[in-house]
Motif scaffolding. Structure first.
Motif: not given
Length: 417
Positions: A1-27
């Protein structure tokens, strides 16, 4: 796995984390239930692939202990599912008002719990970490990047894909749970560089792995290097209770981090207890290594060296030392212990209180087995590890421990005078 692939995963996780912060407890709880159902649907595939990886590990000459950690059977699989169910039943760790007040000018100030963000889990051999980590992170609103050992790569991939499908069906972001699928150290090295995207790393494995992670990154690391756990038998320790606690602490599972490694016996009860302990431990095939006073009472056992007092055996070996009182026991623990789990067996409330206050460990056990220091018995449902650090968390790391806080100030045009 090259640096770009790990970077993409990290960037995608950061974007997901911002969405998760406002997801309800029920969800989030619905996602955990879906994840358990999705895992149940792929159980047969998991067991078949895991069996192939076990065979490969045996052919490669891996130790029995490694193979045991790698193995998923019916009991282990059901345990993994139960952990997801239990963590879903816990109170929501997010959006709790931790403290607050209204100042004289009418400005309302409060502190609330929020997710850490992106958690990277780097671990060896144990596929159950895959489900535990995902469950704890989703419960606490964190995105997770999983990097398991190459010996369980295919097992971990099937587990992760099922959980992703379950989480997405509940409305969570596609990249809330991700796994690095490439074997080898290169991908881990790249992951350690992602301090712009990953908020904390949690390594799970041997001391060598944890040391490499902690020394190779600028990302904060939640870790423990050793589990050098002690049990001190005070002079008034009841014989039957003391023997039962020592045997359970040492023998229930010798290869885990909260297993007993050094037994401290007060000189007032050594003559009474050591022969009983020797019989019980010998019956469980435990090798004893003792100080001179211990050897005098138990002729024939091996001598304990200075190195023994600071060794985590993770094996059927126990070092034993006779100490002159509780202060000597406390001093020994604070000098040689790893700050993981240490306990006392006593009938005295004052001795128990002194031990609790002066032993500098993440878990202090009073008349209880060291094997009870963990997420399940502490009511955490599931954990992603145990920390012997003091910042940011200490002890078992569950959903509450994967949160931080933010300050919120609510005014009505308030200005600084």
């Amino acid at each position: 796995m090259n640096c770009d692939s790990v970077l993409t995963i990290a960037q995608q996780s950061r974007a997901a984390a911002r969405q998760l912060a406002s997801v309800s407890a029920a969800a989030r709880n619905r996602a955990l239930a879906n994840m358990a159902e999705a895992l149940e649907a792929v159980k047969q595939s998991v067991l078949e692939v895991n069996a192939l990886e076990i065979a490969k590990a045996r052919d490669a000459g891996q130790s029995d202990a490694m193979v045991k950690r790698l193995t998923i059977d019916d009991k282990t699989f059901n345990y993994m599912l139960s952990r997801l169910t239990k963590v879903a039943q816990l109170p929501d760790p997010l959006n709790r008002v931790l403290t607050g007040h209204t100042n004289p000018a009418g400005l309302r100030v409060y502190k609330k719990s929020v997710p850490l963000g992106v958690i990277g889990i780097i671990y060896e051999s144990r596929p159950n970490v895959t489900t535990d980590a995902a469950g704890v992170c989703i419960k606490s609103g964190n995105a997770v990047i999983l990097r398991g050992g190459s010996e369980a790569l295919q097992t971990n991939a099937i587990l992760t894909d099922a959980m992703v499908a379950g989480a997405v069906a509940a409305g969570l972001p596609q990249h809330a749970i991700q796994i690095i699928r490439t074997p080898g150290h290169e991908a881990v090295g790249e992951l350690l560089k992602m301090d712009g995207y990953i908020d904390v790393l949690i390594p799970r494995g041997g001391k060598g792995l944890i040391q490499r992670i902690a020394e190779g990154t600028r990302i904060p690391v939640i870790k423990h290097y050793d589990g050098i756990c002690h049990l001190y038998l005070a002079g008034d320790a009841e014989s039957e209770k003391a023997v039962a606690l020592v045997v359970n602490s040492k023998c229930q599972s010798v290869q885990v981090c909260n297993a007993l490694e050094t037994l401290l016996v007060d000189s007032q009860c050594a003559e009474r207890l050591l022969p009983l302990l020797n019989d019980a431990l010998t019956a469980n095939n435990i090798e004893l290594r003792g100080c001179r006073q211990t050897q005098a009472l138990l002729p024939g056992i091996a001598a304990a060296s200075e190195e023994d007092w600071s060794t985590e055996y993770l094996a059927p070996i126990l070092s034993v030392k006779v100490v002159a009182g509780i202060q000597a026991a406390i001093d020994h623990i604070n000098q040689y212990g790893s700050g993981h789990t240490d306990g006392i067996v006593t009938q005295s409330l004052s001795l128990a209180r002194q031990f609790e206050e002066q032993v500098d460990s993440a878990s202090v056990m009073i008349n209880a087995s060291t094997r009870l220091s963990g997420g399940g018995d502490y009511g955490l449902g599931s954990v992603v590890g145990i920390s012997t650090d003091k910042l940011h968390v200490r002890g078992p790391v569950g959903p509450d421990e994967l949160t931080t806080y933010k300050w919120v100030a609510v005014g009505d045009g308030h200005l600084r005078a």
